[in-house]
Design an enzyme around this catalytic site. Sequence first.
Site, short mmCIF file in Angstrom:
data_model
loop_
_atom_site.label_atom_id
_atom_site.label_comp_id
_atom_site.label_asym_id
_atom_site.label_seq_id
_atom_site.Cartn_x
_atom_site.Cartn_y
_atom_site.Cartn_z
N ASN A 1 1.92 -5.20 -3.23
CA ASN A 1 0.55 -5.52 -2.82
C ASN A 1 -0.28 -4.23 -2.67
O ASN A 1 0.25 -3.37 -1.79
CB ASN A 1 0.58 -6.38 -1.64
CG ASN A 1 -0.80 -6.97 -1.48
OD1 ASN A 1 -1.45 -7.48 -2.22
ND2 ASN A 1 -1.28 -6.78 -0.07
N GLU B 1 -6.54 -10.37 -1.59
CA GLU B 1 -7.29 -10.09 -0.50
C GLU B 1 -9.01 -9.86 -0.78
O GLU B 1 -9.69 -9.15 -0.37
CB GLU B 1 -7.07 -8.90 0.33
CG GLU B 1 -5.32 -8.79 0.63
CD GLU B 1 -4.98 -7.78 1.48
OE1 GLU B 1 -5.82 -7.03 2.02
OE2 GLU B 1 -3.70 -7.62 1.75
N ASP C 1 -12.89 -10.06 -1.06
CA ASP C 1 -14.02 -10.12 -0.38
C ASP C 1 -15.02 -9.26 -0.77
O ASP C 1 -14.60 -8.16 -1.54
CB ASP C 1 -13.85 -10.07 1.27
CG ASP C 1 -13.10 -8.72 1.71
OD1 ASP C 1 -13.08 -7.64 1.04
OD2 ASP C 1 -12.43 -8.94 2.63
N HIS D 1 -10.89 -5.79 -2.16
CA HIS D 1 -11.98 -5.66 -1.21
C HIS D 1 -12.99 -4.91 -1.69
O HIS D 1 -13.02 -3.63 -1.90
CB HIS D 1 -11.25 -4.61 0.22
CG HIS D 1 -10.26 -5.32 0.85
ND1 HIS D 1 -10.41 -6.84 1.42
CD2 HIS D 1 -8.97 -5.17 0.93
CE1 HIS D 1 -9.32 -7.09 1.96
NE2 HIS D 1 -8.07 -6.09 1.71
N GLU E 1 0.76 -1.07 0.09
CA GLU E 1 -0.08 0.22 -0.06
C GLU E 1 0.80 1.22 -0.06
O GLU E 1 0.58 2.32 0.82
CB GLU E 1 -0.93 0.00 1.18
CG GLU E 1 -1.89 -1.28 1.19
CD GLU E 1 -2.59 -1.33 2.36
OE1 GLU E 1 -2.63 -0.45 3.23
OE2 GLU E 1 -3.47 -2.29 2.39
O1 G3I Z 1 -6.14 -9.27 18.52
C1 G3I Z 1 -6.52 -7.89 19.16
C2 G3I Z 1 -7.60 -8.04 20.28
O2 G3I Z 1 -6.76 -8.77 21.19
C3 G3I Z 1 -7.83 -6.80 20.95
O3 G3I Z 1 -8.83 -6.97 21.92
C4 G3I Z 1 -8.69 -6.00 19.69
C5 G3I Z 1 -9.19 -4.42 20.10
O4 G3I Z 1 -9.23 -3.84 18.98
O5 G3I Z 1 -7.68 -5.82 18.86
C6 G3I Z 1 -7.53 -7.27 18.15
O6 G3I Z 1 -6.46 -6.74 17.15
C7 G3I Z 1 -7.08 -6.34 15.86
C8 G3I Z 1 -6.60 -7.34 14.82
O7 G3I Z 1 -7.17 -6.79 13.69
C9 G3I Z 1 -7.16 -8.83 15.07
O8 G3I Z 1 -8.66 -8.69 15.12
C10 G3I Z 1 -6.48 -4.91 15.71
O9 G3I Z 1 -6.78 -3.80 16.65
C11 G3I Z 1 -6.92 -4.61 14.02
O10 G3I Z 1 -6.21 -3.44 13.81
C12 G3I Z 1 -6.43 -5.65 13.32
O11 G3I Z 1 -6.74 -5.20 12.04
C13 G3I Z 1 -6.22 -5.91 11.04
C14 G3I Z 1 -5.76 -4.84 9.94
O12 G3I Z 1 -5.46 -5.64 8.78
C15 G3I Z 1 -4.68 -3.95 10.49
O13 G3I Z 1 -3.60 -4.47 10.75
C16 G3I Z 1 -7.38 -6.80 10.25
O14 G3I Z 1 -7.35 -7.92 10.95
C17 G3I Z 1 -6.58 -7.31 9.07
O15 G3I Z 1 -7.76 -8.08 8.30
C18 G3I Z 1 -6.34 -6.12 8.00
O16 G3I Z 1 -5.73 -6.70 7.01
C19 G3I Z 1 -5.37 -5.61 5.87
C20 G3I Z 1 -4.16 -6.02 5.20
O17 G3I Z 1 -3.19 -6.56 6.01
C21 G3I Z 1 -3.68 -5.23 4.05
N1 G3I Z 1 -4.74 -4.76 3.34
C22 G3I Z 1 -5.87 -4.37 3.89
C23 G3I Z 1 -6.51 -5.49 4.77
C24 G3I Z 1 -7.80 -5.17 5.50
O18 G3I Z 1 -7.58 -4.02 6.40
#
Ligand code: G3I
Length: 383
Positions: free
Chosen positions: A215, A279, A281, A250, A174
């Site tokens: 990516n 990715e 969906d 997405h 990104e």
């Molecule tokens: O695991 C913690 C949990 O313990 C806590 O209670 C909670 C509170 O907010 O947070 C949890 O972590 C979250 C994690 O996802 C797992 O659910 C983070 O806050 C959240 O920021 C994180 O978001 C991820 C996001 O990237 C940021 O890293 C998403 O799962 C993930 O699907 C998303 O993936 C991205 C790709 O890497 C890049 N392209 C876009 C894509 C979608 O945003």
Amino acid sequence: MHKNKLTIAILFGVSSFTLGCNNSTEQNAATTPIVEKAPEQSTLKARFKDHFKIGTAISRDQILGVLPDDLNVAKAQFNTFTPENSMKWERIHPQPDVYDFEAPDALVEYAQENNQELVGHTLVWHSQTPDWVFEDEQGEPLTREALLKRMQDHIFTVAGRYRDRIFAWDVVNEALNEDGTLRESKWSTIIGDDFIEYAFTYAKQAAPNAKLYYNDYNLYKPEKRAGALALIKNLQSKGIQIDGIGMQAHYSLDNPELSLMEDSIVAYAATGIDVMITELDISVLPFPESEEQGADISLDIALQERFNPYPDGLPSEVNKQLGKRYKEVFAILKKHGDKISRVTFWGVSDARTWRNDWPMQGRTDYPLLIDRELKLKSFVNDL
Ligand code: G3I
């Protein structure tokens, strides 16, 4: 037994358990029994075997067996895996001298033992990278040289650890704005626009046999496409290896116009590198008109009920629209199967997709091919 071996043995030996049906993305949850063993020929990986590899993003809890039913379904349905979060800088290298390899090691080991393709995600990204990465011990911004050294150390440590055991890396994630210009980030501000060249160069040195990818999201847009093509051609002109481009995909029921996606696939393939849908969906939920659809995770809007119309189940009419949309997407992907090496869904099932929490937290979305009970949706037969 080595700790990681033990983890794998526990996880991958389990055949039938319970699964959570809430909307959180990485939490263990309440129980709803199921999981049937899918007949091999009716799996997603079998359905698309003549066209491309078919993959999923997999969470730490899924990898480490907190969600064994999810893991079993992922193993049965997919033949390529991307860690959803556990290789991001903030997770794998949270502090200067602290690395957390538990989930990445387990996944690498699984992929290797089962001869599956694993795509590391991601080495250099403006997001999910701790502030300390860009600062010295006094909290002052690093110099260009110091940040390059830090980038190199990280890439050598992480990509070097899995040197011949990982299929590919999303080296840079990104880096482009929606208009195709380079995103302003701490990487670009401190190092300069050539941070991308350095990232690919270090990745090549650390893992010379891995495929190296760029990516990004919204790569269907003509302006962003032009920026991505310029990025690819710049690397190629300097003799820096780039093997593929990941179009995140997405999408939603009405966005994007799929001819734009097709035009981008053709244009990227013309540069001679692999094209991947990384990715995928398709959200069925309304999206606030004032906001940019895509995947900018800094977007966090307060939950409003009108944007969460299906909390208790998806009306069959909308499910039909979703099936139609997926059919149109896959018709184009299959048509260009000679250019596309992989299609990866961003998540195993609707129960734990990030789309339930973006751009508002706590919605109920239905964007994947596997439902909350871990069953393939019936429209998959038409794809
Ligand atoms: O695991 C913690 C949990 O313990 C806590 O209670 C909670 C509170 O907010 O947070 C949890 O972590 C979250 C994690 O996802 C797992 O659910 C983070 O806050 C959240 O920021 C994180 O978001 C991820 C996001 O990237 C940021 O890293 C998403 O799962 C993930 O699907 C998303 O993936 C991205 C790709 O890497 C890049 N392209 C876009 C894509 C979608 O945003």
